[in-house]
Design an enzyme around this catalytic site. Structure first.
Site, PDB file in Angstrom:
ATOM      1  N   SER A  64       0.839  -1.315   0.083  1.00  0.00           N
ATOM      2  CA  SER A  64       0.088  -0.030   0.145  1.00  0.00           C
ATOM      3  C   SER A  64       0.777   1.088  -0.106  1.00  0.00           C
ATOM      4  O   SER A  64       1.943   1.227   0.941  1.00  0.00           O
ATOM      5  CB  SER A  64      -0.954   0.115   1.084  1.00  0.00           C
ATOM      6  N   GLN A  97       1.226  -0.282  -4.933  1.00  0.00           N
ATOM      7  CA  GLN A  97      -0.017   0.324  -5.125  1.00  0.00           C
ATOM      8  C   GLN A  97       0.548   1.984  -4.963  1.00  0.00           C
ATOM      9  O   GLN A  97       0.813   2.183  -3.978  1.00  0.00           O
ATOM     10  CB  GLN A  97      -1.204   0.361  -4.233  1.00  0.00           C
ATOM     11  N   TYR A 135      -0.680   5.945  -5.056  1.00  0.00           N
ATOM     12  CA  TYR A 135      -1.640   7.288  -5.017  1.00  0.00           C
ATOM     13  C   TYR A 135      -0.668   8.427  -5.693  1.00  0.00           C
ATOM     14  O   TYR A 135       0.478   8.586  -5.346  1.00  0.00           O
ATOM     15  CB  TYR A 135      -1.880   7.718  -3.677  1.00  0.00           C
ATOM     16  N   THR A 149      -4.130   3.579  -7.941  1.00  0.00           N
ATOM     17  CA  THR A 149      -5.390   3.726  -7.689  1.00  0.00           C
ATOM     18  C   THR A 149      -6.107   5.163  -8.011  1.00  0.00           C
ATOM     19  O   THR A 149      -5.508   6.067  -7.528  1.00  0.00           O
ATOM     20  CB  THR A 149      -5.459   3.533  -5.838  1.00  0.00           C
ATOM     21  N   LYS A 181      -6.662   1.008 -10.652  1.00  0.00           N
ATOM     22  CA  LYS A 181      -7.445   0.314  -9.697  1.00  0.00           C
ATOM     23  C   LYS A 181      -8.819   1.274  -9.509  1.00  0.00           C
ATOM     24  O   LYS A 181      -8.475   2.467  -9.168  1.00  0.00           O
ATOM     25  CB  LYS A 181      -6.785  -0.018  -8.363  1.00  0.00           C
ATOM     26  N   HIS A 216     -12.988   0.180  -3.748  1.00  0.00           N
ATOM     27  CA  HIS A 216     -12.442   0.507  -2.514  1.00  0.00           C
ATOM     28  C   HIS A 216     -13.260  -0.084  -1.368  1.00  0.00           C
ATOM     29  O   HIS A 216     -13.233   0.612  -0.063  1.00  0.00           O
ATOM     30  CB  HIS A 216     -12.129   2.096  -2.582  1.00  0.00           C
TER      31      HIS A 216
HETATM   32  C1  LIG Z   1      -8.488  -0.252   6.131  1.00  0.00           C
HETATM   33  C2  LIG Z   1      -8.399  -0.200   4.592  1.00  0.00           C
HETATM   34  C3  LIG Z   1      -7.324   0.469   4.022  1.00  0.00           C
HETATM   35  C4  LIG Z   1      -7.142   0.601   2.631  1.00  0.00           C
HETATM   36  N1  LIG Z   1      -6.104   1.312   2.197  1.00  0.00           N
HETATM   37  C5  LIG Z   1      -5.993   1.065   0.792  1.00  0.00           C
HETATM   38  C6  LIG Z   1      -4.798   1.858   0.103  1.00  0.00           C
HETATM   39  O1  LIG Z   1      -3.785   2.457   0.920  1.00  0.00           O
HETATM   40  N2  LIG Z   1      -4.573   1.634  -1.185  1.00  0.00           N
HETATM   41  C7  LIG Z   1      -5.511   1.184  -1.857  1.00  0.00           C
HETATM   42  O2  LIG Z   1      -5.602   1.303  -3.102  1.00  0.00           O
HETATM   43  N3  LIG Z   1      -6.616   0.625  -1.312  1.00  0.00           N
HETATM   44  C8  LIG Z   1      -6.901   0.667  -0.151  1.00  0.00           C
HETATM   45  N4  LIG Z   1      -8.108  -0.159   0.331  1.00  0.00           N
HETATM   46  C9  LIG Z   1      -9.037  -0.778  -0.541  1.00  0.00           C
HETATM   47  C10 LIG Z   1      -8.504  -2.108  -0.587  1.00  0.00           C
HETATM   48  O3  LIG Z   1      -7.340  -2.202  -1.545  1.00  0.00           O
HETATM   49  C11 LIG Z   1      -9.752  -2.934  -1.374  1.00  0.00           C
HETATM   50  O4  LIG Z   1      -9.863  -2.405  -2.633  1.00  0.00           O
HETATM   51  C12 LIG Z   1     -10.692  -3.224  -0.650  1.00  0.00           C
HETATM   52  O5  LIG Z   1     -10.212  -3.386   0.924  1.00  0.00           O
HETATM   53  C13 LIG Z   1     -11.607  -4.318  -1.059  1.00  0.00           C
HETATM   54  O6  LIG Z   1     -12.898  -4.411  -0.192  1.00  0.00           O
HETATM   55  P1  LIG Z   1     -13.015  -5.671   0.703  1.00  0.00           P
HETATM   56  O7  LIG Z   1     -11.915  -5.288   1.894  1.00  0.00           O
HETATM   57  O8  LIG Z   1     -14.449  -5.283   1.522  1.00  0.00           O
HETATM   58  O9  LIG Z   1     -13.082  -7.044   0.196  1.00  0.00           O
HETATM   59  C14 LIG Z   1      -8.176   0.003   1.752  1.00  0.00           C
HETATM   60  C15 LIG Z   1      -9.330  -0.803   2.342  1.00  0.00           C
HETATM   61  C16 LIG Z   1      -9.182  -0.942   3.907  1.00  0.00           C
HETATM   62  C17 LIG Z   1     -10.467  -1.710   4.252  1.00  0.00           C
END
Ligand SMILES: Cc1cc2nc3c(=O)[nH]c(=O)nc-3n(C[C@H](O)[C@H](O)[C@H](O)COP(=O)(O)O)c2cc1C
Length: 426
Positions: free
Chosen positions: A126, A148, A150, A176, A293, A317
């Protein structure tokens, strides 16, 4: 085979009175994790945007599709592997980028990296990780990893992250697109808690030479109104912030680097003005495959291919950005038709079982991303907890594959599914 072995291990342990620490059921997994973590960590991880409609839709979307198992097809030998960007993976799972894991475990991303390696599942670092990518790369050995990104307002920083990802052995960059601003996350708002403001989840920045240069060259001067009131809570936050900065505690407290790092991060972390015109900048700066993404519309998928993008991640997300958005499994068929097999599609958001993975593959995904479930495993039992979650997904998928009458992933097609509405009228 995977599924039977895992079942047998669990039932055998039960004979000696041991039950799994990490529940196999997704709802129980979340409930057990909730007890293992601070309230603000649970709010941050479990929460969605607004009323939570997208989080619910992600689940409802999967439930609307039904698998139609076929019989008498000799499924004694099964192969769950898939090919993704030139690599054969033993199972169709990836670990989604999940930021700020230090909220639930001190080892955070390092523990996840060790689990990913042990289970042979690729890890996506991340941009908001709690540990620098170089440290995670060391834990991963030869195991696959992606980075990943930003897109920061500072292109030098974008370039620096990409170069570091290349040097860390990442095999792809995942850009993303859906978080150029944070969604309206009511659970976090109502407890007025954002981890980044406490110096959590900014390790990729504080370990970055360009970021450090920016802090040195463009010092942040706090206006009078921006100075936090010297309450005990503000002091606690300052101490937390300072611990997050990788210098020694006392010098960084004195130099104010920690607070400057957070202020600089909030100023430059993302660029809402991003457009398709910016994509060539990234394309020209790395030979690594790039995935976008957050794709939810077929036209965006088509445009991605036109821009020379190598893959897409169909994601909302985890319902954290737009309340009332389409679920990913509902968006997938249209996107898969537009992509027409030209580039791989990874799907995430709401994947909670082997059956969910099966449905996504049947509708055109190449692989699926796991998010919250592994963060919950981490909260319950650290590295071992993440491993158990992965073992369970792999076992469940293997059994679902065979019990549905398929021996390989290639045999999973749209004919294996029916929509709930059709199932009722048939
Ligand atoms: C606590 C948390 C932090 C996340 N941080 C990022 C991130 O830093 N970058 C990113 O592209 N997606 C992030 N996501 C999204 C995840 O990559 C992913 O798309 C998402 O968790 C999928 O949904 P699910 O966990 O309900 O299956 C985050 C999700 C959660 C729950």
């Amino acid at each position: 085979m995977l599924g039977v072995l895992r079942q047998t291990a669990i039932y055998r342990a039960g004979v000696s009175g041991r039950r799994p620490r990490v529940p196999t059921d997704a709802t129980q997994l979340e409930a057990r994790a909730r007890k293992a973590m601070p309230a603000e960590a649970y709010a941050y991880i479990a929460g969605g945007a607004g009323t939570g409609a997208t989080v619910r839709a992600n689940r409802e979307g999967f439930d609307r599709w039904r698998i139609v198992p076929r019989m008498l097809r000799d499924v004694s030998e099964r192969d769950t592997s898939v090919e993704l960007l030139g690599r054969r993976l033993a199972t169709p799972f990836l670990l989604c980028p999940v930021g700020v894991l230090e909220m639930v475990d001190d080892e955070a991303d390092l523990a996840v990296a060790r689990a990913a390696r042990a289970e042979g599942v690729p890890m996506i670092f991340s941009n908001q990780a709690s540990r620098p990518m170089e440290a995670c790369a060391r834990e991963l050995g030869d195991s696959p990893r992606w980075f990943q990104l930003y897109w920061s307002t500072n292109n030098d920083l974008v370039e620096s992250f990409v170069k570091r990802a290349e040097a860390s052995g990442c095999e792809a960059i995942v850009l993303t697109l859906d978080t150029t601003m944070l969604g309206w996350r009511t659970r976090d708002l109502d407890i007025a808690y954002l981890p980044f403001l406490r110096g959590k989840g900014i390790a990729q920045y504080t370990s970055d030479p360009v970021f450090r240069r920016i802090i040195a060259e463009e010092p942040v001067v706090l206006g009078k109104d921006e100075q936090p009131k010297p309450t005990p809570a503000a002091l606690r936050t300052l101490v937390q912030l300072t611990r997050a900065y990788p210098d020694r505690f006392v010098p960084s407290l004195r130099s104010g680097h920690a607070r400057a790092a957070v202020q600089t991060f909030t100023r430059i972390y993302s660029r809402p003005s991003l457009t398709w015109e910016d994509i060539p900048f990234l394309r020209e700066r790395t030979k690594l495959p790039i995935l976008l993404k957050g794709i939810l519309h077929p036209d965006d998928a088509r445009r991605a291919i036109d821009e020379g993008i190598d893959g897409i991640v169909v994601s909302n997300h985890g319902g954290r950005q737009v309340d009332g958005a389409t679920s990913t499994i509902e968006a997938l068929p249209g996107i898969a038709a537009a992509v027409d097999g030209r580039i791989p599609i990874v799907l995430d958001s709401g994947v909670r079982s082997g059956a969910d993975a099966f449905k996504a593959l049947a509708l055109g995904a190449t692989a699926v991303g796991l998010g919250r479930p592994y963060a919950y495993g981490l909260a319950i039992a650290g590295e071992a907890g993440v491993r158990e979650v992965l073992q369970n997904f792999k076992a469940d998928f293997d059994l679902t594959l065979g019990l549905s009458g398929c021996r390989t992933v290639a045999e999973i097609g749209p004919e294996a599914l029916t929509s709930a509405a059709e199932a009722i009228t048939a």
